[in-house]
Design a protein around this motif. Structure first.
Motif, PDB file in Angstrom:
ATOM      1  N   LEU A   1       0.836  -1.200   0.000  1.00 19.49           N
ATOM      2  CA  LEU A   1       0.000   0.000   0.000  1.00 19.49           C
ATOM      3  C   LEU A   1       0.875   1.256   0.000  1.00 19.49           C
ATOM      4  CD1 LEU A   1      -2.799   1.303   0.068  1.00 19.49           C
ATOM      5  CD2 LEU A   1      -2.739   1.090   2.570  1.00 19.49           C
ATOM      6  N   CYS A   2       1.931   1.252   0.786  1.00 16.17           N
ATOM      7  CA  CYS A   2       2.846   2.402   0.807  1.00 16.17           C
ATOM      8  C   CYS A   2       3.447   2.647  -0.576  1.00 16.17           C
ATOM      9  CB  CYS A   2       3.948   2.191   1.843  1.00 16.17           C
ATOM     10  SG  CYS A   2       3.392   2.340   3.541  1.00 16.17           S
ATOM     11  N   ASP A   3       3.852   1.559  -1.234  1.00 15.90           N
ATOM     12  CA  ASP A   3       4.433   1.698  -2.579  1.00 15.90           C
ATOM     13  C   ASP A   3       3.419   2.280  -3.558  1.00 15.90           C
ATOM     14  OD1 ASP A   3       6.830   0.678  -1.683  1.00 15.90           O
ATOM     15  OD2 ASP A   3       6.439  -1.365  -2.412  1.00 15.90           O
ATOM     16  N   LYS A   4       2.166   1.776  -3.499  1.00 14.21           N
ATOM     17  CA  LYS A   4       1.124   2.267  -4.411  1.00 14.21           C
ATOM     18  C   LYS A   4       0.805   3.732  -4.122  1.00 14.21           C
ATOM     19  CE  LYS A   4      -0.957  -1.878  -5.984  1.00 14.21           C
ATOM     20  NZ  LYS A   4      -0.352  -2.017  -7.298  1.00 14.21           N
ATOM     21  N   LEU A   5       0.706   4.098  -2.851  1.00 17.28           N
ATOM     22  CA  LEU A   5       0.416   5.494  -2.500  1.00 17.28           C
ATOM     23  C   LEU A   5       1.563   6.412  -2.925  1.00 17.28           C
ATOM     24  CD1 LEU A   5      -1.260   5.079   1.007  1.00 17.28           C
ATOM     25  CD2 LEU A   5      -2.347   5.928  -1.078  1.00 17.28           C
ATOM     26  N   ARG A   6       2.776   5.942  -2.823  1.00 16.26           N
ATOM     27  CA  ARG A   6       3.940   6.720  -3.259  1.00 16.26           C
ATOM     28  C   ARG A   6       3.846   7.018  -4.755  1.00 16.26           C
ATOM     29  NH1 ARG A   6       9.148   4.356  -4.846  1.00 16.26           N
ATOM     30  NH2 ARG A   6      10.626   6.041  -4.982  1.00 16.26           N
ATOM     31  N   GLN A   7       3.534   5.975  -5.518  1.00 14.98           N
ATOM     32  CA  GLN A   7       3.411   6.138  -6.964  1.00 14.98           C
ATOM     33  C   GLN A   7       2.210   7.037  -7.295  1.00 14.98           C
ATOM     34  OE1 GLN A   7       3.039   2.453  -9.118  1.00 14.98           O
ATOM     35  NE2 GLN A   7       3.086   3.452 -11.126  1.00 14.98           N
ATOM     36  N   PHE A   8       1.086   6.802  -6.621  1.00 14.90           N
ATOM     37  CA  PHE A   8      -0.119   7.604  -6.834  1.00 14.90           C
ATOM     38  C   PHE A   8       0.161   9.075  -6.552  1.00 14.90           C
ATOM     39  CE2 PHE A   8      -3.675   9.527  -4.371  1.00 14.90           C
ATOM     40  CZ  PHE A   8      -4.539   9.783  -5.422  1.00 14.90           C
ATOM     41  N   TYR A   9       0.805   9.359  -5.443  1.00 10.46           N
ATOM     42  CA  TYR A   9       1.075  10.739  -5.054  1.00 10.46           C
ATOM     43  C   TYR A   9       1.908  11.452  -6.119  1.00 10.46           C
ATOM     44  CZ  TYR A   9       2.327  14.680  -2.046  1.00 10.46           C
ATOM     45  OH  TYR A   9       2.493  15.926  -1.529  1.00 10.46           O
ATOM     46  N   ALA A  10       2.845  10.721  -6.713  1.00 15.52           N
ATOM     47  CA  ALA A  10       3.707  11.323  -7.747  1.00 15.52           C
ATOM     48  C   ALA A  10       2.977  11.500  -9.082  1.00 15.52           C
ATOM     49  CB  ALA A  10       4.950  10.460  -7.954  1.00 15.52           C
ATOM     50  N   GLU A  11       2.024  10.586  -9.398  1.00 20.92           N
ATOM     51  CA  GLU A  11       1.384  10.585 -10.711  1.00 20.92           C
ATOM     52  C   GLU A  11       0.013  11.253 -10.750  1.00 20.92           C
ATOM     53  OE1 GLU A  11       1.255   6.498 -11.941  1.00 20.92           O
ATOM     54  OE2 GLU A  11       3.427   6.353 -12.129  1.00 20.92           O
ATOM     55  N   ALA A  12      -0.617  11.445  -9.630  1.00 18.82           N
ATOM     56  CA  ALA A  12      -1.998  11.949  -9.612  1.00 18.82           C
ATOM     57  C   ALA A  12      -2.072  13.399 -10.086  1.00 18.82           C
ATOM     58  CB  ALA A  12      -2.576  11.843  -8.201  1.00 18.82           C
ATOM     59  N   SER A  13      -3.123  13.667 -10.845  1.00 19.02           N
ATOM     60  CA  SER A  13      -3.373  15.048 -11.287  1.00 19.02           C
ATOM     61  C   SER A  13      -4.876  15.221 -11.455  1.00 19.02           C
ATOM     62  CB  SER A  13      -2.640  15.344 -12.592  1.00 19.02           C
ATOM     63  OG  SER A  13      -3.126  14.518 -13.623  1.00 19.02           O
ATOM     64  N   PRO A  14      -5.366  16.445 -11.310  1.00 17.05           N
ATOM     65  CA  PRO A  14      -6.792  16.683 -11.482  1.00 17.05           C
ATOM     66  C   PRO A  14      -7.226  16.442 -12.930  1.00 17.05           C
ATOM     67  CG  PRO A  14      -5.641  18.708 -10.823  1.00 17.05           C
ATOM     68  CD  PRO A  14      -4.633  17.632 -10.960  1.00 17.05           C
ATOM     69  N   LYS A  15      -8.526  16.376 -13.158  1.00 12.90           N
ATOM     70  CA  LYS A  15      -9.069  16.110 -14.500  1.00 12.90           C
ATOM     71  C   LYS A  15      -8.666  17.180 -15.505  1.00 12.90           C
ATOM     72  CE  LYS A  15     -13.054  13.464 -12.976  1.00 12.90           C
ATOM     73  NZ  LYS A  15     -14.502  13.412 -12.846  1.00 12.90           N
ATOM     74  N   ASN A  16      -8.408  18.396 -15.034  1.00 13.75           N
ATOM     75  CA  ASN A  16      -8.046  19.475 -15.958  1.00 13.75           C
ATOM     76  C   ASN A  16      -6.576  19.407 -16.387  1.00 13.75           C
ATOM     77  OD1 ASN A  16      -6.614  20.452 -13.771  1.00 13.75           O
ATOM     78  ND2 ASN A  16      -7.952  22.202 -13.390  1.00 13.75           N
TER      79      ASN A  16
END
Length: 141
Positions: A111-126
């Motif tokens: 879960l930590c690994d996935k959240l780390r990747q998510f935090y780096a890659e996530a962006s709003p729809k715009n």
């Protein structure tokens, strides 16, 4: 004073009366427990009284009251932000991994690994970038 063995409760009563210099007539008890009770009564020894119920320090709560307290421990906005953060995280999982992630079954390290990747890659729809605190405030990180 010389000690001796007693062969009956009447002898014991008489010896105790003599020892404590009590000059009271004692009826012959029918049992050792009755002899003890009569001796205590004759010596005017006060037994501790049970505590009188007064205001209680700890309140008793019903199951419904406990549930209500648990539901109210987080503000509505915190619940809403957390729900939003989980939705964004699951959207990311569907897009990147092809399915939602069952958070209850994944190990802490994964879960930590996935959240780390998510935090780096996530962006709003715009397509812009989330402010650095936006995802932290969502309760995910």
């Amino acid at each position: 004073m010389r000690l001796k063995a007693f062969d009956g409760s009447q002898e014991l009563n008489n010896a105790l009366l003599e020892l404590f210099d009590i000059d009271l007539p004692m009826p012959t008890p029918s049992s050792p427990a009755q002899a003890r009770d009569e001796m205590v009564k004759a010596m005017d020894i006060k037994k501790p009284q049970p505590a009188v119920p007064g205001p209680q320090r700890f309140k008793r709560l019903s199951e419904d009251q406990l549930k209500e307290m648990e539901d109210e421990r987080q503000s509505k906005s915190t619940k809403s932000n957390t729900k939003w953060g989980i939705k964004v995280f699951q959207d990311w999982n569907r897009e990147v991994h092809g399915q939602e992630l069952d958070i209850s079954l994944i190990g802490v390290g994964d879960l930590c690994d996935k959240l780390r990747q998510f935090y780096a890659e996530a962006s709003p729809k715009n397509g812009l970038v989330y402010h650095k605190n936006t995802l932290i405030k969502s309760g995910l990180l």
